[in-house]
Design a protein around this motif. Structure first.
Motif, PDB file in Angstrom:
ATOM      1  N   ASP A 117      24.355 -13.644 -53.305  1.00  0.00           N
ATOM      2  CA  ASP A 117      25.635 -14.270 -53.246  1.00  0.00           C
ATOM      3  C   ASP A 117      26.149 -14.828 -54.538  1.00  0.00           C
ATOM      4  N   PRO A 118      26.826 -14.185 -55.389  1.00  0.00           N
ATOM      5  CA  PRO A 118      27.096 -14.602 -56.773  1.00  0.00           C
ATOM      6  C   PRO A 118      27.669 -16.221 -56.814  1.00  0.00           C
ATOM      7  N   THR A 119      28.440 -16.581 -56.160  1.00  0.00           N
ATOM      8  CA  THR A 119      28.913 -17.909 -56.096  1.00  0.00           C
ATOM      9  C   THR A 119      27.794 -18.853 -55.635  1.00  0.00           C
ATOM     10  N   LEU A 120      27.045 -18.699 -54.543  1.00  0.00           N
ATOM     11  CA  LEU A 120      26.374 -19.551 -54.443  1.00  0.00           C
ATOM     12  C   LEU A 120      24.917 -19.677 -55.209  1.00  0.00           C
ATOM     13  N   PHE A 121      24.637 -18.547 -56.000  1.00  0.00           N
ATOM     14  CA  PHE A 121      23.474 -18.490 -56.953  1.00  0.00           C
ATOM     15  C   PHE A 121      24.063 -19.245 -58.046  1.00  0.00           C
ATOM     16  N   ASP A 122      25.223 -19.188 -58.360  1.00  0.00           N
ATOM     17  CA  ASP A 122      25.825 -19.927 -59.669  1.00  0.00           C
ATOM     18  C   ASP A 122      25.629 -21.271 -59.544  1.00  0.00           C
ATOM     19  N   VAL A 123      26.078 -21.929 -58.395  1.00  0.00           N
ATOM     20  CA  VAL A 123      25.909 -23.148 -57.949  1.00  0.00           C
ATOM     21  C   VAL A 123      24.338 -23.692 -58.246  1.00  0.00           C
ATOM     22  N   CYS A 124      23.677 -22.950 -57.380  1.00  0.00           N
ATOM     23  CA  CYS A 124      22.256 -23.288 -57.641  1.00  0.00           C
ATOM     24  C   CYS A 124      21.692 -23.531 -58.743  1.00  0.00           C
ATOM     25  N   PHE A 125      21.942 -22.282 -59.695  1.00  0.00           N
ATOM     26  CA  PHE A 125      21.530 -22.138 -61.122  1.00  0.00           C
ATOM     27  C   PHE A 125      21.990 -23.351 -61.815  1.00  0.00           C
ATOM     28  N   ARG A 126      23.386 -23.740 -61.659  1.00  0.00           N
ATOM     29  CA  ARG A 126      23.889 -24.864 -62.451  1.00  0.00           C
ATOM     30  C   ARG A 126      23.336 -26.357 -62.068  1.00  0.00           C
TER      31      ARG A 126
ATOM     32  N   GLY B 166      22.526 -29.813 -63.503  1.00  0.00           N
ATOM     33  CA  GLY B 166      22.996 -30.555 -62.570  1.00  0.00           C
ATOM     34  C   GLY B 166      21.735 -31.588 -61.936  1.00  0.00           C
ATOM     35  N   PRO B 167      21.817 -32.063 -60.783  1.00  0.00           N
ATOM     36  CA  PRO B 167      20.817 -32.955 -60.463  1.00  0.00           C
ATOM     37  C   PRO B 167      19.494 -32.780 -60.086  1.00  0.00           C
ATOM     38  N   GLN B 168      19.339 -31.418 -60.165  1.00  0.00           N
ATOM     39  CA  GLN B 168      17.861 -30.624 -59.757  1.00  0.00           C
ATOM     40  C   GLN B 168      17.278 -30.255 -61.408  1.00  0.00           C
ATOM     41  N   ALA B 169      17.893 -30.747 -62.273  1.00  0.00           N
ATOM     42  CA  ALA B 169      17.552 -30.161 -63.740  1.00  0.00           C
ATOM     43  C   ALA B 169      16.145 -30.896 -64.041  1.00  0.00           C
ATOM     44  N   GLU B 170      15.248 -30.357 -64.630  1.00  0.00           N
ATOM     45  CA  GLU B 170      14.075 -31.054 -65.165  1.00  0.00           C
ATOM     46  C   GLU B 170      14.291 -32.239 -66.180  1.00  0.00           C
ATOM     47  N   PRO B 171      13.702 -33.491 -65.787  1.00  0.00           N
ATOM     48  CA  PRO B 171      13.971 -34.388 -66.842  1.00  0.00           C
ATOM     49  C   PRO B 171      13.230 -34.006 -68.030  1.00  0.00           C
TER      50      PRO B 171
ATOM     51  N   ALA C  82      11.947 -24.405 -57.258  1.00  0.00           N
ATOM     52  CA  ALA C  82      13.072 -24.028 -57.899  1.00  0.00           C
ATOM     53  C   ALA C  82      13.310 -22.507 -57.617  1.00  0.00           C
ATOM     54  N   LEU C  83      12.290 -21.772 -57.414  1.00  0.00           N
ATOM     55  CA  LEU C  83      12.326 -20.306 -57.143  1.00  0.00           C
ATOM     56  C   LEU C  83      12.619 -20.170 -55.549  1.00  0.00           C
ATOM     57  N   ILE C  84      12.222 -20.870 -55.028  1.00  0.00           N
ATOM     58  CA  ILE C  84      12.723 -20.836 -53.532  1.00  0.00           C
ATOM     59  C   ILE C  84      14.090 -21.229 -53.440  1.00  0.00           C
ATOM     60  N   ALA C  85      14.626 -22.112 -54.141  1.00  0.00           N
ATOM     61  CA  ALA C  85      16.152 -22.496 -53.895  1.00  0.00           C
ATOM     62  C   ALA C  85      17.037 -21.163 -54.260  1.00  0.00           C
ATOM     63  N   LEU C  86      16.448 -20.574 -55.464  1.00  0.00           N
ATOM     64  CA  LEU C  86      17.363 -19.487 -55.908  1.00  0.00           C
ATOM     65  C   LEU C  86      17.051 -18.421 -55.005  1.00  0.00           C
ATOM     66  N   SER C  87      15.946 -18.111 -54.418  1.00  0.00           N
ATOM     67  CA  SER C  87      15.667 -16.964 -53.473  1.00  0.00           C
ATOM     68  C   SER C  87      16.411 -16.970 -52.102  1.00  0.00           C
ATOM     69  N   ARG C  88      16.903 -18.454 -51.832  1.00  0.00           N
ATOM     70  CA  ARG C  88      17.819 -18.439 -50.737  1.00  0.00           C
ATOM     71  C   ARG C  88      19.339 -18.337 -50.962  1.00  0.00           C
TER      72      ARG C  88
END
Length: 351
Positions: free
Chosen positions: A294-303, A308-313, A284-290
């Motif tokens: 970029d505010p829009t891209l970071f917001d999509v990744c954070f969601r 979203g589909p990457q949320a922890e069960p 998850a940290l690597i995904a956020l670092s990428r």
């Protein structure tokens, strides 16, 4: 439609870019051109596009026939591909319009991802053998074996330029994709880069080989590159660990010498604990670092990570959730809010 070569306007960078180094793909679509010091875009008809630039036709004022402009290409829905570009050549056509050639100068990470997808789709639609085997862009791959070398290389990237020796010639002005691969789970990165200097070099031990020294600069916003690379550097192990890992293979006389490194007592008394995200959710940290910078891209990744589909069960543990919230607050403060969260009733994290 006829051209009038005597009205052609060529900028000083034409000599470095007039030889095609990427495949141009025809795509006639309306685009918007933003000129400096103008609040209203000009509508233009794009003619072709490549990894390194584009060509379009528009009724352009004299102020737009040189310097830097912003091109806005349509994407899916209301999304756009936004690129800063330098005017290379402008040629007057009948009716007062100009055919303008530009080279891309700076692309955000999000727009770069969309640009690559667009090029692959256009190439496939044009009957190409497939995106993976296409000659859309020349790629320079750099393999790094240890964290010390990776740190040195990333620090150069963070400063905005990289000097490197290669066995194949490149052209000054050529836009390429730089792929840095790290061994043993070291982080890697892919960036747009432009060759600004090429010279032949000689190194001891390579007398029979032709080597070239390249100087690269990067075609991304400097602040975004620095923030992203700083995050990658923080993921690297301390440099002294590289020395210890290779010490067993050193000559006996070197192993007999005293090597300064943290003592067991110092390590025991001053441990450096990992955060919850580092210890349990490094992906998850690597995904956020990428997406960092970029505010829009970071917001999509954070969601994706939170709802979203990457949320922890079952939901994130509280310590990891607090760290995610802290990262979002830092990013908001440093780079501002995305459009979707600028309203008075913008969504916030649920506590």
């Amino acid at each position: 439609m006829t051209t009038q070569p005597e009205d052609s306007i060529t900028t000083p960078i034409e000599a470095a870019t007039n030889r095609r180094t990427q495949q141009r793909l025809g795509v006639q679509i309306p685009i918007q051109v933003m000129l400096p010091h103008s609040s209203e875009p000009i509508t233009a008809m794009n003619q072709d596009i490549s990894w390194g630039g584009a060509q379009f036709v528009a009724a352009m004022p004299a102020s737009g026939l040189s310097g830097v402009v912003r091109l806005i290409f349509p994407w899916r829905g209301h999304d756009k591909i936004s690129v800063l570009a330098e005017v290379v050549r402008a040629q007057r056509l009948d009716g007062g319009r100009y055919q303008v050639a530009v080279r891309f100068a700076s692309v955000s990470p999000r727009s770069q991802a969309r640009l690559e997808k667009l090029l692959k789709m256009l190439y496939a639609a044009d009957g190409g053998p497939g995106a993976e085997s296409s000659e859309l862009v020349r790629e320079l791959e750099v393999s790094v074996e240890d964290s010390g070398a990776m740190r040195d290389l990333l620090e150069q990237v963070a400063d905005g330029a990289l000097s490197i020796s290669v066995f194949e010639p490149y052209e000054a002005g050529q836009s390429i994709r730089l792929a840095i691969h790290g061994a043993d789970q070291l982080p890697g990165v892919r960036l747009r880069a432009r060759v600004v200097e090429v010279k032949k070099v000689k190194l001891d031990g390579f007398a029979q080989s032709e080597l070239f020294g390249l100087k690269l600069v990067f075609e991304h916003p400097p602040a975004a590159i620095k923030s992203f690379v700083d995050l990658l550097i923080k993921q690297l192990p301390p440099a002294w660990q590289d020395a210890e890992s290779s010490f067993a293979a050193a000559p006996e006389w070197l192993r007999a010498m005293h090597v300064a490194r943290p003592s067991e007592h110092a390590e025991a008394s001053t441990p450096i604990p990992l955060s919850a995200m580092e210890a349990h959710f490094p992906g998850a940290l690597i995904a956020l670092s990428r997406a960092w910078g970029d505010p829009t891209l970071f917001d999509v990744c954070f969601r994706d990570l939170t709802i979203g589909p990457q949320a922890e069960p079952g939901g994130w543990p509280k310590d990891a959730w607090d760290e995610l919230g802290f990262l979002q607050d830092v990013h908001d403060e440093a780079y501002g809010l995305p459009v979707s969260r600028r309203g008075a009733l913008r969504p916030t994290r649920c506590r």
